[in-house]
Write a protein that holds these residues in place. Structure first.
Motif, PDB file in Angstrom:
ATOM      1  N   MET A   1       0.815  -1.184   0.000  1.00 32.51           N
ATOM      2  CA  MET A   1       0.000   0.000   0.000  1.00 32.51           C
ATOM      3  C   MET A   1       0.860   1.248   0.000  1.00 32.51           C
ATOM      4  N   MET A   2       2.018   1.199   0.654  1.00 31.36           N
ATOM      5  CA  MET A   2       2.856   2.375   0.733  1.00 31.36           C
ATOM      6  C   MET A   2       4.223   2.090   0.126  1.00 31.36           C
ATOM      7  N   ARG A   3       4.259   1.263  -0.917  1.00 24.49           N
ATOM      8  CA  ARG A   3       5.525   0.868  -1.498  1.00 24.49           C
ATOM      9  C   ARG A   3       6.200   1.975  -2.292  1.00 24.49           C
ATOM     10  N   SER A   4       5.427   2.910  -2.806  1.00 24.51           N
ATOM     11  CA  SER A   4       6.026   3.996  -3.558  1.00 24.51           C
ATOM     12  C   SER A   4       6.754   4.916  -2.602  1.00 24.51           C
ATOM     13  N   PRO A   5       7.907   5.458  -3.004  1.00 21.73           N
ATOM     14  CA  PRO A   5       8.638   6.322  -2.095  1.00 21.73           C
ATOM     15  C   PRO A   5       7.851   7.582  -1.776  1.00 21.73           C
ATOM     16  N   MET A   6       7.543   7.762  -0.513  1.00 27.93           N
ATOM     17  CA  MET A   6       6.758   8.926  -0.132  1.00 27.93           C
ATOM     18  C   MET A   6       7.511   9.803   0.853  1.00 27.93           C
ATOM     19  N   GLY A   7       8.649   9.341   1.348  1.00 30.38           N
ATOM     20  CA  GLY A   7       9.379  10.101   2.339  1.00 30.38           C
ATOM     21  C   GLY A   7       8.508  10.360   3.553  1.00 30.38           C
ATOM     22  N   PHE A   8       8.692  11.500   4.170  1.00 29.56           N
ATOM     23  CA  PHE A   8       7.911  11.840   5.340  1.00 29.56           C
ATOM     24  C   PHE A   8       6.742  12.754   4.995  1.00 29.56           C
ATOM     25  N   SER A   9       6.485  12.987   3.704  1.00 24.77           N
ATOM     26  CA  SER A   9       5.411  13.894   3.306  1.00 24.77           C
ATOM     27  C   SER A   9       4.051  13.405   3.779  1.00 24.77           C
ATOM     28  N   SER A  10       3.813  12.098   3.702  1.00 27.14           N
ATOM     29  CA  SER A  10       2.527  11.558   4.129  1.00 27.14           C
ATOM     30  C   SER A  10       2.326  11.726   5.622  1.00 27.14           C
ATOM     31  N   VAL A  11       3.386  11.510   6.390  1.00 26.49           N
ATOM     32  CA  VAL A  11       3.294  11.688   7.836  1.00 26.49           C
ATOM     33  C   VAL A  11       3.012  13.148   8.154  1.00 26.49           C
ATOM     34  N   THR A  12       3.663  14.046   7.449  1.00 25.53           N
ATOM     35  CA  THR A  12       3.443  15.477   7.649  1.00 25.53           C
ATOM     36  C   THR A  12       2.004  15.862   7.345  1.00 25.53           C
ATOM     37  N   VAL A  13       1.480  15.348   6.234  1.00 20.36           N
ATOM     38  CA  VAL A  13       0.087  15.621   5.855  1.00 20.36           C
ATOM     39  C   VAL A  13      -0.862  15.117   6.933  1.00 20.36           C
ATOM     40  N   ALA A  14      -0.603  13.921   7.439  1.00 26.58           N
ATOM     41  CA  ALA A  14      -1.462  13.341   8.471  1.00 26.58           C
ATOM     42  C   ALA A  14      -1.435  14.171   9.746  1.00 26.58           C
ATOM     43  N   LEU A  15      -0.250  14.599  10.153  1.00 27.32           N
ATOM     44  CA  LEU A  15      -0.134  15.409  11.366  1.00 27.32           C
ATOM     45  C   LEU A  15      -0.814  16.765  11.198  1.00 27.32           C
ATOM     46  N   GLU A  16      -0.620  17.383  10.032  1.00 22.06           N
ATOM     47  CA  GLU A  16      -1.263  18.677   9.778  1.00 22.06           C
ATOM     48  C   GLU A  16      -2.780  18.539   9.789  1.00 22.06           C
ATOM     49  N   ALA A  17      -3.278  17.482   9.173  1.00 18.24           N
ATOM     50  CA  ALA A  17      -4.724  17.254   9.146  1.00 18.24           C
ATOM     51  C   ALA A  17      -5.263  17.031  10.553  1.00 18.24           C
ATOM     52  N   ALA A  18      -4.507  16.297  11.380  1.00 18.76           N
ATOM     53  CA  ALA A  18      -4.941  16.049  12.756  1.00 18.76           C
ATOM     54  C   ALA A  18      -5.067  17.354  13.528  1.00 18.76           C
ATOM     55  N   VAL A  19      -4.121  18.257  13.326  1.00 22.37           N
ATOM     56  CA  VAL A  19      -4.163  19.548  14.018  1.00 22.37           C
ATOM     57  C   VAL A  19      -5.330  20.394  13.520  1.00 22.37           C
ATOM     58  N   VAL A  20      -5.508  20.444  12.205  1.00 20.60           N
ATOM     59  CA  VAL A  20      -6.554  21.282  11.611  1.00 20.60           C
ATOM     60  C   VAL A  20      -7.947  20.797  11.999  1.00 20.60           C
ATOM     61  N   PHE A  21      -8.149  19.480  11.977  1.00 19.41           N
ATOM     62  CA  PHE A  21      -9.489  18.943  12.207  1.00 19.41           C
ATOM     63  C   PHE A  21      -9.769  18.583  13.662  1.00 19.41           C
ATOM     64  N   SER A  22      -8.797  18.703  14.553  1.00 19.52           N
ATOM     65  CA  SER A  22      -9.013  18.322  15.952  1.00 19.52           C
ATOM     66  C   SER A  22     -10.144  19.108  16.627  1.00 19.52           C
ATOM     67  N   PRO A  23     -10.330  20.415  16.348  1.00 24.27           N
ATOM     68  CA  PRO A  23     -11.484  21.094  16.963  1.00 24.27           C
ATOM     69  C   PRO A  23     -12.822  20.508  16.517  1.00 24.27           C
ATOM     70  N   ALA A  24     -12.934  20.163  15.243  1.00 22.31           N
ATOM     71  CA  ALA A  24     -14.180  19.573  14.749  1.00 22.31           C
ATOM     72  C   ALA A  24     -14.419  18.197  15.374  1.00 22.31           C
ATOM     73  N   VAL A  25     -13.358  17.430  15.532  1.00 20.89           N
ATOM     74  CA  VAL A  25     -13.474  16.105  16.158  1.00 20.89           C
ATOM     75  C   VAL A  25     -13.909  16.256  17.610  1.00 20.89           C
ATOM     76  N   ALA A  26     -13.277  17.182  18.319  1.00 14.15           N
ATOM     77  CA  ALA A  26     -13.640  17.421  19.725  1.00 14.15           C
ATOM     78  C   ALA A  26     -15.091  17.872  19.847  1.00 14.15           C
ATOM     79  N   LEU A  27     -15.539  18.708  18.915  1.00 13.66           N
ATOM     80  CA  LEU A  27     -16.926  19.164  18.923  1.00 13.66           C
ATOM     81  C   LEU A  27     -17.895  18.012  18.673  1.00 13.66           C
ATOM     82  N   ALA A  28     -17.538  17.125  17.733  1.00 16.28           N
ATOM     83  CA  ALA A  28     -18.392  15.969  17.439  1.00 16.28           C
ATOM     84  C   ALA A  28     -18.485  15.034  18.643  1.00 16.28           C
ATOM     85  N   ILE A  29     -17.368  14.816  19.321  1.00 19.94           N
ATOM     86  CA  ILE A  29     -17.379  13.961  20.517  1.00 19.94           C
ATOM     87  C   ILE A  29     -18.241  14.589  21.602  1.00 19.94           C
TER      88      ILE A  29
END
Length: 197
Positions: A1-29
């Motif tokens: 699934m992650m065999r293509s070289p992605m470096g740390f860009s995917s991890v960065t995207v995931a972390l940024e998304a977690a920060v951006v969407f965390s208020p919405a997640v907290a509100l939903a909970i």
């Protein structure tokens, strides 16, 4: 699934998304906890908070898997149907360890959350393993059909399933001691009863 070289860009995207969407997640909970407490007035409200958190985080984990595997383009492509071919052909390099670790880590959140959100059905090791493997196989097939540039590999299914099992192990104490009994999970919120508190 992650065999293509992605470096740390995917991890960065995931972390940024977690920060951006965390208020919405907290509100939903918060909204789900409020609705369940108001509706059922359970005796143990901590359980309502924990169950509601699991219910909200399952779709978040699925979204994360989808973004990292389907939206994020790869740079290769192909199909590998013989187990462990990819790992053995590249040897024990840092790239192989990074990719294998990434495939395992990708499904750890799902494995941890699924038995909590769907304890009635998934509070068994073999069921978590089967669901993780099935979800991974669907992702691999989708990658192939959509030509995302990722290598669709049996190795990835094995590693993702192992990640799901590892995640289930991390939350075993919770779903084993007090599995949900009155609810079929987030799909049937109305089934939540005071007996679960």
């Amino acid at each position: 699934m992650m065999r293509s070289p992605m470096g740390f860009s995917s991890v960065t995207v995931a972390l940024e998304a977690a920060v951006v969407f965390s208020p919405a997640v907290a509100l939903a909970i918060t909204a789900l906890v409020w609705w369940r407490i108001r509706r059922d007035k359970p005796a143990v409200r901590v359980r309502v908070l924990l169950d509601s958190t699991a219910d909200v985080l399952v779709p978040c984990a699925l979204l994360l898997v989808s973004v990292l595997t389907l939206v994020n383009p790869g740079s290769g492509g192909g199909v590998v149907l013989v187990p462990f071919t990819g790992m053995l052909s590249t040897g024990m390099s840092m790239t192989t360890l990074y990719q294998s670790g990434g495939n395992i880590a990708l499904f750890v959140p799902l494995g941890a959350l699924l038995p909590l959100a769907y304890g009635r059905w998934l509070a068994r090791w073999y069921r978590v393993l089967a669901v993780s493997a099935a979800l991974s196989a669907v992702v691999e097939l989708t990658q192939y059909l959509l030509a995302t540039g990722h290598v669709s590999s049996v190795d990835d299914v094995v590693l993702n399933a192992a990640g799901g099992l590892l995640g289930a192990g991390l939350t075993w104490w919770w779903w084993r001691v007090g599995p949900r009994t009155g609810s079929a999970g987030p799909a049937v919120v109305a089934g939540y009863t005071a007996d679960q508190g």
